[in-house]
Scaffold this motif. Structure first.
Motif, PDB file in Angstrom:
ATOM      1  N   ASN A 135       0.979  -1.444   0.045  1.00 52.75           N
ATOM      2  CA  ASN A 135      -0.111  -0.056   0.124  1.00 52.75           C
ATOM      3  C   ASN A 135       0.830   1.621   0.005  1.00 52.75           C
ATOM      4  O   ASN A 135       0.283   2.450  -0.847  1.00 52.75           O
ATOM      5  N   GLU A 139      -7.254  -3.566   0.949  1.00 54.65           N
ATOM      6  CA  GLU A 139      -7.979  -2.698   2.741  1.00 54.65           C
ATOM      7  C   GLU A 139      -7.695  -3.836   3.432  1.00 54.65           C
ATOM      8  O   GLU A 139      -7.955  -3.836   4.808  1.00 54.65           O
ATOM      9  N   TYR A 140      -8.411  -5.556   2.718  1.00 52.66           N
ATOM     10  CA  TYR A 140      -8.539  -5.745   3.798  1.00 52.66           C
ATOM     11  C   TYR A 140      -7.600  -7.432   3.556  1.00 52.66           C
ATOM     12  O   TYR A 140      -6.913  -7.554   3.206  1.00 52.66           O
ATOM     13  N   ASP A 175      -3.618  -1.008  -2.924  1.00 47.61           N
ATOM     14  CA  ASP A 175      -5.105  -0.590  -1.622  1.00 47.61           C
ATOM     15  C   ASP A 175      -5.699  -1.263  -1.408  1.00 47.61           C
ATOM     16  O   ASP A 175      -6.745  -1.918  -1.579  1.00 47.61           O
ATOM     17  N   THR A 185      -6.253   2.760   7.672  1.00 46.74           N
ATOM     18  CA  THR A 185      -6.876   2.878   6.650  1.00 46.74           C
ATOM     19  C   THR A 185      -7.673   0.950   6.894  1.00 46.74           C
ATOM     20  O   THR A 185      -8.692   1.156   5.882  1.00 46.74           O
ATOM     21  N   ILE A 186      -6.282   0.082   6.735  1.00 47.99           N
ATOM     22  CA  ILE A 186      -6.755  -1.104   6.142  1.00 47.99           C
ATOM     23  C   ILE A 186      -7.167  -1.676   8.097  1.00 47.99           C
ATOM     24  O   ILE A 186      -7.688  -1.643   8.567  1.00 47.99           O
ATOM     25  N   LYS A 187      -7.677  -2.921   7.251  1.00 48.02           N
ATOM     26  CA  LYS A 187      -9.144  -3.326   8.505  1.00 48.02           C
ATOM     27  C   LYS A 187      -8.393  -4.999   8.403  1.00 48.02           C
ATOM     28  O   LYS A 187      -8.055  -5.731   7.231  1.00 48.02           O
TER      29      LYS A 187
END
Length: 672
Positions: free
Chosen positions: A144, A152-153, A150, A200-202
């Motif tokens: 990222n 995210e998960y 990008d 911002t990641i989950k």
């Protein structure tokens, strides 16, 4: 449980398969079925990662343009990497998996190239079993910060409950302590290290699926079962929970009905998160497949029904295992050759003796077409709404579309009989015509024809989607947000929701499946409901109506349960004492909280599902009829003085989520 096929190499020698043949069953006359669609019964909205698949680093086709284009054409929105149990032996920085096979051109860059070509989004599983939080954090930086991928998960490990702690061992885990507490403690470390790189990641943690081994089991030295411990310790740091599901069965009749386990399983995960983590979390079904008809029509029917059910339940991604997997036992199912292949696409390989070969490489199997049908049925932002069928062999799902349309997915699970379906719509008036999409047994593509909104014939073992337009086009007010419940008592609740546009009235609807009951309306943003039944589950939606009579979409649903009476002449405590995965021992303690002695008593309760039962019991006479259980007093405990208690116990069994009973009555009186 992790299965050996996921660790096998596509290049390995395959065991000889047995070809079972037989004539297709004769077709019967079409049955008549009624389907009800109620757009006032709003369910969950469709995520932009809802349709997902798994990729594995031992698959040489991972990331190729041909595969990426097939995934794009099917509407796949999410791709998981690096592949099941390989996740816990894979090191991203040098693209190695000690003890496993890594195919050429399957590194992270190749994976991401395929993801981007397909127009999908990545889901990455960080190595917990043989790596460190720092290695995972470095992967986040590489993905990222350095490359702007990008991602995210991020999952922390794969099926770590399979590390031997509960007896079965298929998942790599080098930590001396293999307990859920150790996993949860390190998940906190992983989450903190990874989010320090990219806030911002989950982060997702591995959970057991309710009703599936080893859910409910407490191993020696643990504070509770896996989910309780993981959510209690890691809950504050994680954003979603990870569940997997491979329902078992040797026929379509055994496997296909088991999608009814999904809704109670999701409810239980959410309740566990609220109880132990103190918050709501997302749910990701990052592996899903079946044990029967994996690449023929039963697999397609299962995939369509399961994905739609999970969408309606708010699961933000469901990821089919796998894109490619390889040939297993060959047999004929519903007149079609089934290769027992977990893949969506053919691996193009043959049995060891060369007598039976799969179709050409990358030929789509039936579940691939089910995913393609699902992408035409519902897209990101659409809202699933209530739908039901009068025939248990027909599964009905409906989606209210962001373009104003409505689509209805119908799954005919009868291998022999066609179904003549009549459709009725509440809260939506469709135009007379419809676009009809069908995928039948043995088809190699989805067929598009025209039809009507009110009637359709379903071929045996088929998928059908009706795509409808409204009879008249209007702009309704915006849908209200999901309501919340204030204090809940045994007979009342106050509902509230954020304010919407000025000048609207809010309608409060209670849902019974596809039947709505309007409780009232108000111009305020709260509403108190009274005269409710104690210990009863309710589901409600809020709709907005403007001055022109135009009605909004339904809010997402709120489900709640009223309490048992605050005061009663009896009280009951229900507690598991031990659990072994599909059975358990429980104690039921009855207390006389009244002022008069009770001489001879009978305690009754009802199981919330059809797959729970009492096998035997003690300190009482236990009986079960249907889902209703009764335990009657025996000599020695039949008299309960005021304030006195007695305990009866039983051995219970279950074949799905083990949902505890909600209410107990003693001699007809509802207990607290």
């Amino acid at each position: 449980m992790k299965r050996s096929h996921r660790a096998a190499l596509l290049a390995s020698a395959l065991a000889a398969a047995t070809l079972v043949t037989g004539p297709p069953a004769a077709l019967a006359e079409a049955d008549t079925v009624d389907v009800e669609v109620n757009t006032r019964a709003g369910l969950e909205h469709v995520s932009d990662l809802a349709l997902g698949v798994n990729h594995a680093i031992w698959d040489a086709e991972l990331g190729t343009p041909a595969v990426a284009d097939l995934m794009r054409d099917a509407g796949v929105q999410a791709m998981r990497y690096p592949g099941g149990s390989y996740s816990d032996i894979y090191h991203w920085y040098d693209h190695t998996a000690p003890g496993g096979y890594v195919a050429p051109n399957t590194d992270f860059a190749h994976f991401m190239a395929g993801v981007r070509r397909a127009g999908a989004r990545p889901i990455v599983t960080a190595n917990y079993g043989t790596a460190t939080p720092q290695e995972a954090a470095d992967w986040v930086r590489h993905a990222n910060i350095d490359n702007d991928y990008d991602v995210e998960y991020w999952e922390i490990g794969n099926e770590l409950y399979g590390n031997g702690h509960y007896g079965s061992e298929w998942e790599a885990d080098d930590h001396p302590d293999k307990s859920p507490n150790q996993y949860a403690t390190l998940v906190r470390d992983y989450a903190r290290a990874m989010k320090a790189v990219d806030p911002t990641i989950k982060i997702g943690a591995v959970l057991t699926t309710p009703g599936e081994w080893p859910d409910g089991i407490t191993a020696e030295g643990d504070a509770g079962p896996w989910n309780e411990v993981v959510l209690s310790v890691a809950g504050p740091e994680i954003d979603f929970g990870i569940v997997h599901w491979y329902p078992t069965g040797d026929s379509g009749a055994e496997v296909l009905p088991k999608t009814d386990r999904l809704a109670p399983a999701l409810r239980m995960v959410r309740e566990q998160a609220r109880q132990y983590a103190g918050k709501d979390i997302g749910i990701a079904m990052t592996e899903l497949n079946t044990t029967y008809g994996r690449n023929t029509q039963p697999g397609a029917l299962f995939a369509a029904d399961a994905y739609a059910t999970l969408m309606a339940g708010g699961v933000f991604t469901t990821d089919w295992w796998n894109v490619h997997n390889g040939l297993g036992q060959v047999r004929t199912i519903a007149g079609q050759t089934d290769y027992d292949d977990f893949g969506l696409l053919s691996s193009g390989n043959c049995t060891a003796d060369g007598t039976t070969c799969q179709p050409a490489l990358n030929t789509p199997f039936a579940p691939y077409h089910a995913l393609a049908m699902l992408s035409r049925f519902a897209g990101p932002g659409d809202q699933l709404v209530g739908a039901s069928a009068s025939d248990p062999l027909v599964k009905a799902h409906a989606s209210r579309r962001t373009d104003g349309g409505l689509s209805v997915l119908l799954v005919n699970e009868d291998p022999d009989s066609a179904k003549d379906v009549t459709l009725d719509y509440a809260g939506y008036t469709p135009a007379a015509g419809a676009t009809v999409l069908t995928y039948g047994n043995g088809d190699d593509a989805i067929t598009t024809t025209t039809g009507t909104a009110g009637q359709v014939t379903l071929a045996p073992y088929s998928l059908t989607t009706l795509v409808l337009r409204p009879r008249s086009s209007t702009t309704p007010p915006a849908a209200p947000a999901r309501p919340s419940a204030g204090t809940i008592t045994d007979d009342a609740v106050t509902l509230s929701w954020p304010a919407g546009p000025a000048g609207v009235k809010y309608e409060i609807h209670r849902q019974f499946g596809t039947t709505s009951e309007q409780w009232g309306e108000t111009t305020a943003t709260s509403f108190t409901v009274t005269n409710l039944d104690p210990a009863t589950s309710y589901t409600v939606n809020i709709l907005a109506r403007d001055g022109a009579g135009r009605v909004s979409w339904a809010s997402p649903p709120l489900s709640f349960r009223t309490t048992t009476p605050a005061t009663s002449s009896c009280a009951v405590r229900f507690a598991e004492t031990t659990n072994w995965g599909n059975g358990y021992v429980a104690d039921v303690t009855v207390t006389n909280t009244g002022t008069a002695p009770i001489d001879t008593w009978a305690l009754s309760f009802t199981w919330p599902t059809s797959w729970q039962r009492v096998d035997s019991g003690w300190n009482g006479t236990w009986t079960q009829q249907g889902t209703t259980v009764q335990v009657a007093s025996v000599e020695g405990n039949h008299v309960l003085a005021p304030g006195a208690s007695t305990t009866a116990g039983f051995v219970g069994a279950y074949q799905g989520p083990n949902v505890p009973p909600a209410a107990f009555t003693l001699n007809g009186t509802l207990c607290s």
